[in-house]
Enzyme design. Structure first.
Site, PDB file in Angstrom:
ATOM      1  N   HIS A  30       0.701  -0.854  -0.079  1.00 11.52           N
ATOM      2  CA  HIS A  30       0.194  -0.064   0.113  1.00 11.52           C
ATOM      3  C   HIS A  30       0.706   1.562  -0.308  1.00 11.52           C
ATOM      4  O   HIS A  30       0.276   2.103  -0.900  1.00 11.52           O
ATOM      5  CB  HIS A  30      -0.707  -0.232   1.476  1.00 11.52           C
ATOM      6  CG  HIS A  30      -0.678   0.039   2.477  1.00 11.52           C
ATOM      7  ND1 HIS A  30      -0.084  -1.320   3.106  1.00 11.52           N
ATOM      8  CD2 HIS A  30      -0.608   1.153   3.936  1.00 11.52           C
ATOM      9  CE1 HIS A  30       0.535  -0.774   4.443  1.00 11.52           C
ATOM     10  NE2 HIS A  30       0.308   0.502   4.431  1.00 11.52           N
ATOM     11  N   SER A  46     -18.591   2.864  -2.150  1.00  9.43           N
ATOM     12  CA  SER A  46     -19.524   2.586  -1.167  1.00  9.43           C
ATOM     13  C   SER A  46     -20.143   3.041  -0.366  1.00  9.43           C
ATOM     14  O   SER A  46     -18.855   3.459   0.554  1.00  9.43           O
ATOM     15  CB  SER A  46     -20.242   0.949  -1.952  1.00  9.43           C
ATOM     16  OG  SER A  46     -18.460   1.134  -0.298  1.00  9.43           O
ATOM     17  N   ALA A  47     -21.609   3.170  -0.003  1.00  8.75           N
ATOM     18  CA  ALA A  47     -21.510   2.878   1.858  1.00  8.75           C
ATOM     19  C   ALA A  47     -20.198   2.805   2.787  1.00  8.75           C
ATOM     20  O   ALA A  47     -20.032   3.559   3.925  1.00  8.75           O
ATOM     21  CB  ALA A  47     -22.844   3.186   2.506  1.00  8.75           C
ATOM     22  N   ASN A  48     -20.072   1.283   2.749  1.00  4.44           N
ATOM     23  CA  ASN A  48     -19.049   0.875   3.755  1.00  4.44           C
ATOM     24  C   ASN A  48     -17.638   1.131   3.433  1.00  4.44           C
ATOM     25  O   ASN A  48     -17.054   1.519   4.501  1.00  4.44           O
ATOM     26  CB  ASN A  48     -19.416  -0.452   3.042  1.00  4.44           C
ATOM     27  CG  ASN A  48     -18.237  -1.059   3.937  1.00  4.44           C
ATOM     28  OD1 ASN A  48     -18.593  -1.653   5.221  1.00  4.44           O
ATOM     29  ND2 ASN A  48     -17.594  -1.684   3.732  1.00  4.44           N
ATOM     30  N   THR A  49     -16.986   1.404   2.278  1.00  3.00           N
ATOM     31  CA  THR A  49     -15.884   1.688   2.297  1.00  3.00           C
ATOM     32  C   THR A  49     -15.395   3.403   2.441  1.00  3.00           C
ATOM     33  O   THR A  49     -14.528   4.014   3.227  1.00  3.00           O
ATOM     34  CB  THR A  49     -15.471   1.811   0.845  1.00  3.00           C
ATOM     35  OG1 THR A  49     -15.506   0.689   0.409  1.00  3.00           O
ATOM     36  CG2 THR A  49     -14.407   2.361   0.765  1.00  3.00           C
ATOM     37  N   ALA A  81     -21.632   5.810  -4.586  1.00  2.00           N
ATOM     38  CA  ALA A  81     -22.873   4.639  -5.666  1.00  2.00           C
ATOM     39  C   ALA A  81     -23.323   3.733  -4.130  1.00  2.00           C
ATOM     40  O   ALA A  81     -22.894   3.134  -3.354  1.00  2.00           O
ATOM     41  CB  ALA A  81     -22.266   3.772  -6.203  1.00  2.00           C
ATOM     42  N   ASN A  83     -27.650   3.320  -2.758  1.00  2.00           N
ATOM     43  CA  ASN A  83     -29.246   3.384  -2.471  1.00  2.00           C
ATOM     44  C   ASN A  83     -29.375   4.492  -2.190  1.00  2.00           C
ATOM     45  O   ASN A  83     -28.706   5.864  -1.128  1.00  2.00           O
ATOM     46  CB  ASN A  83     -29.894   2.158  -1.506  1.00  2.00           C
ATOM     47  CG  ASN A  83     -31.172   2.422  -1.370  1.00  2.00           C
ATOM     48  OD1 ASN A  83     -32.146   3.217  -0.907  1.00  2.00           O
ATOM     49  ND2 ASN A  83     -32.468   1.329  -2.645  1.00  2.00           N
ATOM     50  N   ALA A 115     -29.715  -0.371  -9.001  1.00  2.00           N
ATOM     51  CA  ALA A 115     -29.292  -1.480  -9.172  1.00  2.00           C
ATOM     52  C   ALA A 115     -29.881  -2.276  -8.365  1.00  2.00           C
ATOM     53  O   ALA A 115     -30.571  -3.608  -8.507  1.00  2.00           O
ATOM     54  CB  ALA A 115     -27.747  -2.126  -8.468  1.00  2.00           C
ATOM     55  N   CYS A 116     -30.782  -1.960  -7.317  1.00  2.00           N
ATOM     56  CA  CYS A 116     -32.219  -2.491  -6.423  1.00  2.00           C
ATOM     57  C   CYS A 116     -33.049  -2.408  -7.150  1.00  2.00           C
ATOM     58  O   CYS A 116     -34.580  -3.196  -6.934  1.00  2.00           O
ATOM     59  CB  CYS A 116     -31.833  -2.189  -5.253  1.00  2.00           C
ATOM     60  SG  CYS A 116     -32.284   0.099  -4.903  1.00  2.00           S
ATOM     61  N   MET A 124     -23.759   6.250  -9.128  1.00  4.99           N
ATOM     62  CA  MET A 124     -22.592   6.490  -9.521  1.00  4.99           C
ATOM     63  C   MET A 124     -22.576   7.380 -10.960  1.00  4.99           C
ATOM     64  O   MET A 124     -22.967   7.086 -11.896  1.00  4.99           O
ATOM     65  CB  MET A 124     -21.382   5.409  -9.853  1.00  4.99           C
ATOM     66  CG  MET A 124     -20.303   5.492 -10.216  1.00  4.99           C
ATOM     67  SD  MET A 124     -18.739   4.685 -10.156  1.00  4.99           S
ATOM     68  CE  MET A 124     -18.915   4.610 -11.828  1.00  4.99           C
TER      69      MET A 124
END
Length: 141
Positions: A30, A46-49, A81, A83, A115-116, A124
């Site tokens: 890294h 993503s929301a997680n990242t 990106a 929901n 996507a959902c 995105m």
């Protein structure tokens, strides 16, 4: 879905990060990637990242590179990106503002069919929009 990568492209994975280093003095992937790159683009973010970046969590190759990134020297862009409900959640705004305060640049999502299957804000930005934003910012011709 299978994907193929051209043989002239070097692909790094989380496993690359964990197995490349074995003893003191060995290159750390890294850090090497951070040194090599002129800019960083996370698309899709993503929301997680987003949450991981905003809270300093670095538990995979991507988040380790981002945590080591020198935001004063090299630009970083993200293209969220997620929901619509996730995009509109109050914590998303807090996390995005934190990253912006650090110097991370956002290419905002767009409203369309997600996507959902839902329709709304959170898709995105197109690759063309993302690259145009970067070209404008870096004054690349």
């Amino acid at each position: 879905m299978q994907s193929s990568v051209s043989s002239d492209v070097e692909l790094f994975t989380d496993a690359s990060e964990w197995t490349a280093w074995s003893s003191l003095g060995d290159p750390v992937l890294h850090i090497e990637l951070r040194k090599w790159a002129d800019c960083m683009i996370i698309a899709p973010l993503s929301a997680n990242t987003l949450a991981k970046l905003a809270n300093g969590i670095c538990d995979n190759l991507l988040t380790c590179v981002a945590r080591a990134w020198d935001l004063e020297e090299k630009p970083m862009w993200v293209a969220p990106a997620m929901n619509t409900a996730m995009w509109k959640h109050p914590v998303t705004d807090e996390q995005a503002k934190k990253l912006e305060q650090w110097g991370v640049k956002f290419v905002d999502p767009q409203a369309k069919r997600l996507a959902c299957g839902d329709f709304g804000m959170g898709a995105m930005a197109s690759p063309e929009e993302i690259s145009s934003a970067i070209v404008r910012e870096m004054a690349i011709s």
